[in-house]
Structures are given as C-alpha cells and as structure tokens.
Design an enzyme around this catalytic site. Structure first.
Site, mmCIF file in Angstrom:
data_model
loop_
_atom_site.group_PDB
_atom_site.id
_atom_site.type_symbol
_atom_site.label_atom_id
_atom_site.label_comp_id
_atom_site.label_asym_id
_atom_site.label_seq_id
_atom_site.Cartn_x
_atom_site.Cartn_y
_atom_site.Cartn_z
ATOM 1 N N SER A 152 0.879 -0.986 -0.053
ATOM 2 C CA SER A 152 0.013 -0.230 -0.146
ATOM 3 C C SER A 152 0.721 0.986 0.133
ATOM 4 O O SER A 152 0.130 2.563 0.356
ATOM 5 C CB SER A 152 -0.919 -0.390 1.433
ATOM 6 N N GLU A 153 2.027 1.042 0.211
ATOM 7 C CA GLU A 153 3.100 2.445 -0.522
ATOM 8 C C GLU A 153 2.780 3.830 -1.228
ATOM 9 O O GLU A 153 2.712 4.680 -1.098
ATOM 10 C CB GLU A 153 4.376 1.549 -0.871
ATOM 11 N N VAL A 154 1.980 2.909 -2.461
ATOM 12 C CA VAL A 154 1.821 4.558 -3.305
ATOM 13 C C VAL A 154 0.391 5.196 -2.814
ATOM 14 O O VAL A 154 0.415 6.135 -2.959
ATOM 15 C CB VAL A 154 1.132 3.652 -4.463
ATOM 16 N N LEU A 156 0.569 6.480 -0.053
ATOM 17 C CA LEU A 156 1.226 7.082 1.134
ATOM 18 C C LEU A 156 2.401 8.325 0.705
ATOM 19 O O LEU A 156 3.132 8.782 0.837
ATOM 20 C CB LEU A 156 1.899 6.142 1.766
ATOM 21 N N LEU A 158 4.957 6.558 -1.626
ATOM 22 C CA LEU A 158 5.787 5.919 -1.372
ATOM 23 C C LEU A 158 6.168 4.377 -2.696
ATOM 24 O O LEU A 158 5.153 4.538 -3.287
ATOM 25 C CB LEU A 158 6.098 5.342 0.106
#
Length: 279
Positions: A152-154, A156, A158
């Site tokens: 799920s970084e995208v 945030l 990232l």
C-alpha cells in the site's frame, strides 16, 4: 535482554545478543523458529525490529546444526508493515538519513534471502508492506485462509522499493505492477494464485504439521548441498543457457560429487544405509 531458546544443543545462538522484539527458538534436531514479538503493534516494523531481525538471521547463518528456519509473528499477525511512529519520525529526516534507514531494511531482507537453510514463512493475519516482503524473501511461504496482504505504499506517496527484488522474483513483473500501483488488499487465495505464497491452510493449527513434515524432509538432506542448491538457483536464474553456463553447472556438480557430503551420500545409498546427516 532475554531471548528464550528451546534447546541449547544448537550451537552458536547467543540469546543475550538479541532483542526481546525478536525471539529465536531451536530444537535439538536443528529446526529454528524466528518470531517477531511485537503483538501489541501487530508486529509492525521499526528500526529496532529490523535490527533485531537482521541480527537473528546473521546468528542463524553461522549456527551449527540449524537445518530449517521458520519465520512467523506473535499474536495472530505476521507483520502489519511499517510502524506509524517510525514513519512519523522519518517524515522529518533528510534524504540521506532516509537512505541510511532504508539500507537497514534492505540488508535485513538480504540476510534472510541468503540464509543457507531452507526458510519458511508461516503467515497468519496481515502481512503488509515489509511483512509481505519478508514472505517473498523466504524460500517457502504458507498462509492461513484469513491472511491478508498489501503493498500500500503508493497510497502514502511511496513505493515498495526495498522489498521489490524479492516480491518481483516471487510474483513476476506483471502482477507486481498491478499490486504495487493499486495498493489493493488481497487475500490468501490471490496470494497463492500469484505466487506470493505456495500453500494455504485453514488456520494456524495446521502449522505444527507443516513444521513436522518439513522438518522430517530436511533431516534427510545434506546441509551443505541444501545451501549450494539455493545458491545454484540464484546464480542460474535468468541467465542465457550458453557454453559458459553449461561449463559452470558441470563444474558445480563435479565439485559436489567429490565433496565429503557427496561421497557420503552416494556411498550410503549404495550401502542401503542412512547418510551421516540423517542419523
């Protein structure tokens, strides 16, 4: 600091050198279990957890008699990814500080990936971000039906850069692009379909059977040959099958045939007895 070890007969595991955030247990037969021990935070990563995991893997790399390594999380979660307080602190760091911090995670994952023993992730509950990266860095991953995964970084702003080499190797570039770009949460069935895990079991009560079955299987295998077989996959994957590779593979099997393990294994087979490492 304390870190209980089930049996002191497995040598070179220094329990006092490891943090309570990570617990190592080992049996006399050489089956080690590394547990992320932060259940109140769903075993989320921070710098201390990463450092403790890295130290655990470096310890196991040199531990005499360890044949099989399981990785799991305490309290019904594998790892929920990055700790919120750690992320909050990192927001104020410089790019150089963030790079140094990211290298801690990168080095820990590399230490896990390059362990000479067979490594197995036993996943129950969430395995998000770096937690999913841990699963991908292991040789085998087993999840329960209630396990969930996400990159799920995208969401945030990232990217899952540090874990990407292991995840892409596990699930392939096309699946990785979709999962990295959408940050979607997916379950164990999809994780199995895409190759992030290789087996799904109903619940954690199945884990002891997996431990017993794999433990028995690994006791029949020569430890040095296991380590060489793992390196063989890393060194051959993706290469062109040319004369250089053909010669290299021939050299490797020749070296194994004249090795102490190779000689003992073949002689034991011909004599219809167990080799020394299986007794």
């Amino acid at each position: 600091m304390t870190n209980p070890i089930a049996d002191p007969l497995v040598e070179n595991i220094d329990s006092d050198a490891l943090s309570d955030l990570v617990v190592i247990e080992a049996t006399p037969e050489g089956i080690a279990t590394v547990t992320i021990n932060r259940p109140e935070k769903k075993n989320a990563f921070n710098a201390e957890v990463i450092a403790a995991l890295h130290e655990a893997f470096e310890t196991l790399k040199d531990a005499d008699g360890v044949r099989l390594v399981f990785l799991t999380g305490a309290g019904g979660a594998f790892s929920a990814g990055a700790d919120l307080e750690w992320m909050r602190s990192a927001a104020d760091w410089s790019e150089s500080d963030n790079r140094d911090d990211a290298m801690g995670l990168a080095n820990m994952l590399s230490a896990l990936h390059h362990l000479p023993q067979l490594t197995v992730a036993l996943i129950d509950g969430p395995a998000f971000g770096g937690g999913a990266g841990l699963a991908a860095a292991c040789d085998l991953a087993v999840a329960t039906e209630r396990s969930t995964f996400a990159f799920s970084e995208v969401k945030l702003g990232l990217t899952p850069a540090t874990i990407s080499p292991y995840v892409i190797q596990a699930i392939g570039p096309r699946n990785a692009k979709v999962l990295f770009a959408t940050g979607r949460v997916f379950g164990a069935t999809d994780a199995l379909k895409w190759g992030l895990v290789q087996e799904v079991v109903p619940d954690p009560t199945a884990f002891p059977v997996i431990r017993e079955t794999l433990g028995a299987a690994m006791m029949a295998c020569a430890p040095g040959a296991v380590a060489d077989a793992k390196r063989l996959v890393d060194d051959v994957e993706g290469r062109v099958i040319d004369h250089v590779l053909i010669e290299e593979t021939a050299r490797r099997i020749a070296a194994r045939r004249v090795s102490e393990e190779g000689q003992e294994g073949v002689r034991a087979f011909l004599d219809k007895r167990k080799p020394g490492w299986a007794e």
